[in-house]
Design a protein around this motif. Sequence first.
Motif, PDB file in Angstrom:
ATOM      1  N   LEU A   1       0.836  -1.204   0.000  1.00 31.72           N
ATOM      2  CA  LEU A   1       0.000   0.000   0.000  1.00 31.72           C
ATOM      3  C   LEU A   1       0.866   1.248   0.000  1.00 31.72           C
ATOM      4  N   LYS A   2       1.946   1.224   0.747  1.00 28.83           N
ATOM      5  CA  LYS A   2       2.846   2.378   0.801  1.00 28.83           C
ATOM      6  C   LYS A   2       3.469   2.649  -0.571  1.00 28.83           C
ATOM      7  N   ALA A   3       3.703   1.596  -1.340  1.00 24.29           N
ATOM      8  CA  ALA A   3       4.233   1.758  -2.699  1.00 24.29           C
ATOM      9  C   ALA A   3       3.135   2.168  -3.677  1.00 24.29           C
ATOM     10  N   ALA A   4       1.917   1.674  -3.463  1.00 27.81           N
ATOM     11  CA  ALA A   4       0.825   1.930  -4.410  1.00 27.81           C
ATOM     12  C   ALA A   4       0.243   3.326  -4.273  1.00 27.81           C
ATOM     13  N   GLN A   5       0.227   3.860  -3.069  1.00 27.86           N
ATOM     14  CA  GLN A   5      -0.423   5.149  -2.852  1.00 27.86           C
ATOM     15  C   GLN A   5       0.153   6.264  -3.721  1.00 27.86           C
ATOM     16  N   PRO A   6       1.477   6.452  -3.774  1.00 29.29           N
ATOM     17  CA  PRO A   6       1.990   7.508  -4.658  1.00 29.29           C
ATOM     18  C   PRO A   6       1.719   7.247  -6.133  1.00 29.29           C
ATOM     19  N   GLU A   7       1.680   5.988  -6.531  1.00 32.96           N
ATOM     20  CA  GLU A   7       1.376   5.671  -7.929  1.00 32.96           C
ATOM     21  C   GLU A   7      -0.051   6.062  -8.276  1.00 32.96           C
ATOM     22  N   ILE A   8      -0.974   5.784  -7.370  1.00 30.31           N
ATOM     23  CA  ILE A   8      -2.376   6.128  -7.616  1.00 30.31           C
ATOM     24  C   ILE A   8      -2.542   7.643  -7.677  1.00 30.31           C
ATOM     25  N   MET A   9      -1.914   8.342  -6.749  1.00 29.18           N
ATOM     26  CA  MET A   9      -2.049   9.802  -6.723  1.00 29.18           C
ATOM     27  C   MET A   9      -1.328  10.437  -7.914  1.00 29.18           C
ATOM     28  N   ARG A  10      -0.243   9.819  -8.362  1.00 21.96           N
ATOM     29  CA  ARG A  10       0.444  10.325  -9.556  1.00 21.96           C
ATOM     30  C   ARG A  10      -0.464  10.175 -10.775  1.00 21.96           C
ATOM     31  N   ALA A  11      -1.174   9.066 -10.860  1.00 19.80           N
ATOM     32  CA  ALA A  11      -2.112   8.873 -11.961  1.00 19.80           C
ATOM     33  C   ALA A  11      -3.190   9.952 -11.930  1.00 19.80           C
ATOM     34  N   ALA A  12      -3.624  10.331 -10.743  1.00 16.27           N
ATOM     35  CA  ALA A  12      -4.628  11.389 -10.623  1.00 16.27           C
ATOM     36  C   ALA A  12      -4.060  12.725 -11.082  1.00 16.27           C
ATOM     37  N   SER A  13      -2.822  13.002 -10.714  1.00 22.28           N
ATOM     38  CA  SER A  13      -2.229  14.288 -11.088  1.00 22.28           C
ATOM     39  C   SER A  13      -1.964  14.367 -12.587  1.00 22.28           C
ATOM     40  N   LYS A  14      -1.804  13.220 -13.239  1.00 20.57           N
ATOM     41  CA  LYS A  14      -1.558  13.190 -14.676  1.00 20.57           C
ATOM     42  C   LYS A  14      -2.841  13.089 -15.490  1.00 20.57           C
ATOM     43  N   GLY A  15      -3.981  13.015 -14.807  1.00 19.09           N
ATOM     44  CA  GLY A  15      -5.249  13.000 -15.514  1.00 19.09           C
ATOM     45  C   GLY A  15      -5.746  11.617 -15.893  1.00 19.09           C
ATOM     46  N   ILE A  16      -5.124  10.584 -15.389  1.00 20.36           N
ATOM     47  CA  ILE A  16      -5.577   9.223 -15.680  1.00 20.36           C
ATOM     48  C   ILE A  16      -6.853   8.930 -14.891  1.00 20.36           C
ATOM     49  N   LEU A  17      -6.888   9.403 -13.651  1.00 21.15           N
ATOM     50  CA  LEU A  17      -8.042   9.249 -12.770  1.00 21.15           C
ATOM     51  C   LEU A  17      -8.453  10.622 -12.264  1.00 21.15           C
ATOM     52  N   HIS A  18      -9.692  10.745 -11.852  1.00 26.52           N
ATOM     53  CA  HIS A  18     -10.119  11.943 -11.138  1.00 26.52           C
ATOM     54  C   HIS A  18      -9.519  11.900  -9.733  1.00 26.52           C
ATOM     55  N   LYS A  19      -9.258  13.055  -9.166  1.00 26.21           N
ATOM     56  CA  LYS A  19      -8.622  13.143  -7.853  1.00 26.21           C
ATOM     57  C   LYS A  19      -9.434  12.409  -6.787  1.00 26.21           C
ATOM     58  N   ASN A  20     -10.744  12.577  -6.818  1.00 21.01           N
ATOM     59  CA  ASN A  20     -11.585  11.925  -5.813  1.00 21.01           C
ATOM     60  C   ASN A  20     -11.613  10.414  -6.002  1.00 21.01           C
ATOM     61  N   THR A  21     -11.546   9.953  -7.232  1.00 29.21           N
ATOM     62  CA  THR A  21     -11.496   8.515  -7.506  1.00 29.21           C
ATOM     63  C   THR A  21     -10.221   7.918  -6.931  1.00 29.21           C
ATOM     64  N   ALA A  22      -9.117   8.611  -7.129  1.00 30.86           N
ATOM     65  CA  ALA A  22      -7.841   8.135  -6.600  1.00 30.86           C
ATOM     66  C   ALA A  22      -7.876   8.093  -5.079  1.00 30.86           C
ATOM     67  N   SER A  23      -8.410   9.134  -4.472  1.00 30.21           N
ATOM     68  CA  SER A  23      -8.503   9.172  -3.014  1.00 30.21           C
ATOM     69  C   SER A  23      -9.386   8.047  -2.493  1.00 30.21           C
ATOM     70  N   ARG A  24     -10.472   7.778  -3.190  1.00 34.19           N
ATOM     71  CA  ARG A  24     -11.382   6.707  -2.782  1.00 34.19           C
ATOM     72  C   ARG A  24     -10.685   5.350  -2.860  1.00 34.19           C
TER      73      ARG A  24
END
Length: 89
Positions: free
Chosen positions: A51-74
């Motif tokens: 999870l510690k490795a995945a969290q920055p990857e998910i948030m990076r995807a949100a910042s790059k427009g792959i996911l919406h910010k709220n989707t990534a947070s969820r």
Amino acid sequence: MANTSSAKKMVRKIAARTEVNRNRRSRMRTFIRKVEEAIASGDQAASQAALKAAQPEIMRAASKGILHKNTASRKVSRLASRVKALGQA
């Protein structure tokens, strides 16, 4: 089919961007899958590390427009709650 030179260039740009986005989305999904596999195995230490490795990857995807910010947070929140529940069980 594109007729103007600018439309042809946009087709090339979109194809290149689609490839980048596909790679980013695939990378994010791989990290999420590793967390889910660790949760399924029942190993809390491994799942926390994943999870510690995945969290920055998910948030990076949100910042790059792959996911919406709220989707990534969820997604992060739900994975974190599952890891936490694993420790309490």
